[in-house]
Design a protein around this motif. Structure first.
Motif, PDB file in Angstrom:
ATOM      1  N   ASN A 131      36.865  42.988 -13.920  1.00  0.00           N
ATOM      2  CA  ASN A 131      37.148  43.345 -12.530  1.00  0.00           C
ATOM      3  C   ASN A 131      36.046  42.895 -11.561  1.00  0.00           C
ATOM      4  N   GLY A 132      35.236  41.912 -11.955  1.00  0.00           N
ATOM      5  CA  GLY A 132      34.196  41.381 -11.070  1.00  0.00           C
ATOM      6  C   GLY A 132      34.767  40.328 -10.146  1.00  0.00           C
ATOM      7  N   ALA A 133      34.017  39.978  -9.136  1.00  0.00           N
ATOM      8  CA  ALA A 133      34.463  39.013  -8.131  1.00  0.00           C
ATOM      9  C   ALA A 133      34.740  37.645  -8.747  1.00  0.00           C
ATOM     10  N   ALA A 134      33.942  37.242  -9.759  1.00  0.00           N
ATOM     11  CA  ALA A 134      34.138  35.930 -10.391  1.00  0.00           C
ATOM     12  C   ALA A 134      35.515  35.843 -11.014  1.00  0.00           C
ATOM     13  N   GLY A 135      35.965  36.953 -11.657  1.00  0.00           N
ATOM     14  CA  GLY A 135      37.290  36.957 -12.266  1.00  0.00           C
ATOM     15  C   GLY A 135      38.386  36.866 -11.230  1.00  0.00           C
ATOM     16  N   LYS A 143      30.125  43.842  -7.443  1.00  0.00           N
ATOM     17  CA  LYS A 143      30.111  43.396  -8.848  1.00  0.00           C
ATOM     18  C   LYS A 143      30.598  41.944  -8.914  1.00  0.00           C
ATOM     19  N   VAL A 144      29.772  41.049  -9.526  1.00  0.00           N
ATOM     20  CA  VAL A 144      30.097  39.620  -9.574  1.00  0.00           C
ATOM     21  C   VAL A 144      30.761  39.243 -10.896  1.00  0.00           C
ATOM     22  N   SER A 145      30.105  39.599 -12.030  1.00  0.00           N
ATOM     23  CA  SER A 145      30.609  39.179 -13.342  1.00  0.00           C
ATOM     24  C   SER A 145      31.231  40.366 -14.070  1.00  0.00           C
ATOM     25  N   LYS A 186      28.234  32.102 -13.079  1.00  0.00           N
ATOM     26  CA  LYS A 186      27.029  31.370 -12.666  1.00  0.00           C
ATOM     27  C   LYS A 186      27.322  30.531 -11.420  1.00  0.00           C
ATOM     28  N   THR A 187      28.522  29.929 -11.408  1.00  0.00           N
ATOM     29  CA  THR A 187      28.913  29.123 -10.243  1.00  0.00           C
ATOM     30  C   THR A 187      29.004  29.997  -8.995  1.00  0.00           C
TER      31      THR A 187
END
Length: 702
Positions: free
Chosen positions: A672-676, A667-669, A683-684
């Motif tokens: 609890n996603g990786a981006a957080g 999970k990216v966004s 997007k970055t």
């Protein structure tokens, strides 16, 4: 010698008057040639007639009364109407005299035809009334004043004496002028023709005219008239007022006929166009406006006549060739059965300037509004991702030296280049420089050159106009415009394309740039802080970074030391991150155990502060309690520089991102996603995953 009787007969025969002799019954006994010629009868015919054939109004009774009057008084003067043989009537004056001849009683009537004089007298009387003209005559020899009835009516006078010189002067407001005029004509034979205003209320205007009649060099008689010209004078005064208004108007006013010739023009035309009156009197519209040709004028004139009025804008040309903008209202006039074009022409130069200033002001307001909205949008995004912009956690003496450099350079506008390994907090240093500068009330705009696609980085930095390239559906404000008056932070400056570096150099040198698709150069006042983890000197040798740009950026270099060189700060930073992520996750962690602190200090953190932050965030997720103890979240190796030196920075990033993605199960966004966890824009992170070649199968591989 001619007998006396023959002489008398000759005199009667040749008199210029009609002579009739009649007896008591009214029969005609004699008529001279003048008489029967005027009546249209032959001499033999007239002796067969009576007075009743000539004067049709006479009756036997009236004739008898007339006979008795003449017999009694011997003479009688009266006026009558006679009829000739053809039945036509004419006016006569009759002087009747009674006498006897050979014992016969006879009335001799001398008749004067006054038809013409009566007609003209009536005509003059009527003309006086129609024209409000009254005549007067003053004889200076014996002093009598003769006035006509109309002259008395003009002054509402009953007696002729009221119009005598001594009295008439007091009927005018300017009695001294009236007195002077009368004295001049009587003493110096000075004719006059003046309009004088009466004293009455409402006043009237009387035209007074006098002409002297001379005998030799002396005035013996004065002939004059008075004419009531009140209506004409008021109209003339109104016309004079209108003309004065027109001539004093700022607007130009032309009255032109169908041929384009001037029928009238205002004085302002002379003043504003620079022509002499003599030139305008013979000029046409084609002479003073070269842009008007015959075809256009014919069409324009016909349209004005058809519509009654037209309004349009135009450029008027002065005699010296200069031009100015005008607003023209052309109106149709009909006078003396001819069409005219009355053009009212207003100079709108000032209005155009005001409109231009207003337009520019509105455009500036629009630009400022868009800029403010962009700034707000940007700042809101920054607020949501900010870690610790206002405070830098520091205890070590080595890092205090770095902060001392920040304090030295912050108050200036000097360009700063921050170098150091990735994850050391270069962005925090940039924020500290800005926050302690004179530009702190303006925004700090941050741009990560590594995360922007090469084809969009120029638009992102400098902005573009709608239609500048495919996909540019609206104007975009660039980051440099947003940073005007403030600071721009260019992170990962080493990733900027070589082709764009010259444009950045221009901003640093000249403070100006051109936006994509724009037509004007934009001036900005921006402080530049750049950061990189790459060795720019090596890039210069490789030809991927401009040497002149490097020296422009490297005015005040700050080297941000790695975390392993400031180990005293690790406990402080770890505690800060523990409190931050405990609050986010709803955990109760208050402190780190001594064993955990020792383990963290022993680790070299190749990923620096960013790695420490991510490590603590992971620990908060997997552990529980109030004290953070060591566990599976701790790295298994020592993180020595020897190990990390075997890997490229991109490989270190790749492995760390894969580790976080495995933890979030891909999970990216979202929550609890990786981006957080990585504190990155989703997007970055997606762009970085694609760049590093991280595939889904790599994440879920056992």
């Amino acid at each position: 010698m001619i007998p006396e009787s023959e002489v008398k007969e000759w005199l009667v025969e040749t008199l210029p008057y009609e002579v009739l002799w009649m007896d008591e019954e009214g029969r005609i006994l004699y008529a001279n040639p003048k008489c029967y010629s005027r009546l249209g009868y032959k001499k033999s015919e007239i002796l067969t007639l009576s007075i009743f054939d000539i004067n049709t109004t006479a009756t036997k009774e009236s004739w008898q009364e007339h006979w008795n009057t003449v017999k009694s008084n011997h003479t009688h003067y009266f006026k009558a109407t006679h009829k000739n043989k053809g039945g036509k009537f004419y006016e006569v004056e009759v002087f009747a005299q009674f006498f006897s001849n050979n014992r016969k009683n006879i009335i001799c009537a001398i008749v004067n035809d006054i038809t013409d004089s009566s007609f003209y007298k009536n005509l003059l009387d009527k003309t006086e009334t129609i024209a409000n003209v009254g005549g007067w005559k003053l004889n200076l020899q014996d002093g009598p004043l003769i006035t006509t009835t109309e002259a008395l009516k003009i002054f509402n006078a009953q007696e002729t004496e009221a119009l005598a010189p001594a009295n008439i002067i007091h009927r005018f407001k300017d009695s001294e002028k009236a007195k002077s005029l009368l004295r001049g004509v009587m003493r110096k034979a000075a004719s006059y023709d003046e309009v004088l205003e009466t004293k009455e209320n409402p006043s009237r205007f009387i035209r007074a005219v006098a002409r002297p009649v001379l005998k030799g060099d002396k005035v013996y008689k004065i002939l004059g008239i008075y004419q009531d010209v009140t209506e004409q004078q008021r109209k003339e005064n109104a016309l004079q007022l209108y003309k004065a208004v027109i001539d004093n108007a700022e607007d130009l006013i032309y009255v032109l006929n169908r041929k384009g010739e001037f029928f009238h023009y205002s004085e302002s035309v002379i003043k504003q166009l620079g022509y002499r009156k003599k030139e305008l009197d013979t000029a046409t519209i084609f002479d003073i406006d070269p842009s008007v040709n015959q075809d256009w004028w014919t069409s324009h004139f016909s349209e004005v006549v058809e519509k009654g009025s037209l309004r349009f804008e135009w450029l008027v040309v002065r005699k010296d060739g200069t031009k100015f903008p005008v607003d023209i209202t052309a109106n149709h006039l009909r006078f003396n059965n001819e069409d005219y074009n009355c053009a009212v022409i207003r100079n709108v130069t000032d209005r155009k300037k005001r409109d231009l200033k207003l337009y520019e002001a509105l455009e500036e307001i629009k630009s400022l509004k868009e800029r403010l909205e962009s700034e707000n949008e940007y700042l809101q995004e920054e607020i949501s991702h900010r870690i610790n912009a206002s405070n830098i956690v520091c205890k070590s003496d080595d890092y205090a030296k770095v902060l001392e450099q920040v304090n030295l350079v912050a108050p200036t506008d000097t360009t700063v280049l921050i170098t150091g390994e990735s994850g050391t907090g270069k962005e925090l240093l940039a924020s500290a420089v800005h926050t302690n500068s004179l530009r702190k009330d303006r925004p700090l705009i941050k741009v990560n050159c590594a995360t922007l696609p090469k084809e969009l980085i120029e638009s992102e930095l400098f902005g573009h106009k709608k239609g500048a390239f495919t996909g540019a559906v609206a104007d975009k404000v660039g980051k440099f415009t947003l940073a005007d008056g403030g600071t721009i932070f260019l992170d990962e400056i080493g990733e900027m394309p070589i082709g764009l570096q010259s444009k950045l150099l221009r901003v640093l040198q000249e403070g100006e740039f051109d936006e994509l698709g724009g037509t004007k150069t934009i001036k900005v006042d921006v402080r530049v802080i750049a950061a990189t983890n790459r060795k720019l000197e090596d890039m210069i040798k490789e030809g991927t970074f401009r040497e002149d740009l490097y020296y422009r950026l490297n005015v005040f270099p700050i080297y941000n030391i790695p975390l392993r060189d400031r180990k005293e700060d690790i406990p402080l930073l770890a505690q800060f991150f523990l409190e931050k992520y405990s609050a986010k996750a709803g955990k109760a962690f208050k402190r780190l155990s001594k064993k955990t602190v020792d383990a963290l200090i022993a680790y070299n953190f190749p990923g620096n502060i960013r790695e420490l932050e991510n490590l603590i965030e992971r620990a908060v997720i997997v552990e529980s309690g109030t004290t953070l103890n060591t566990g599976s979240w701790m790295p298994t190796d020592s993180g020595t520089t020897e190990d990390t030196e075997l890997l490229t920075f991109e490989e270190v990033q790749r492995r760390h991102i894969i580790t976080v993605l495995k933890h979030t199960k891909g999970k990216v966004s979202g929550k609890n996603g990786a981006a957080g966890i990585l504190d990155m824009n989703a997007k970055t992170l997606f762009a970085r995953i694609n760049k590093l070649g991280i595939k889904k199968e790599t994440i879920f591989r056992d």
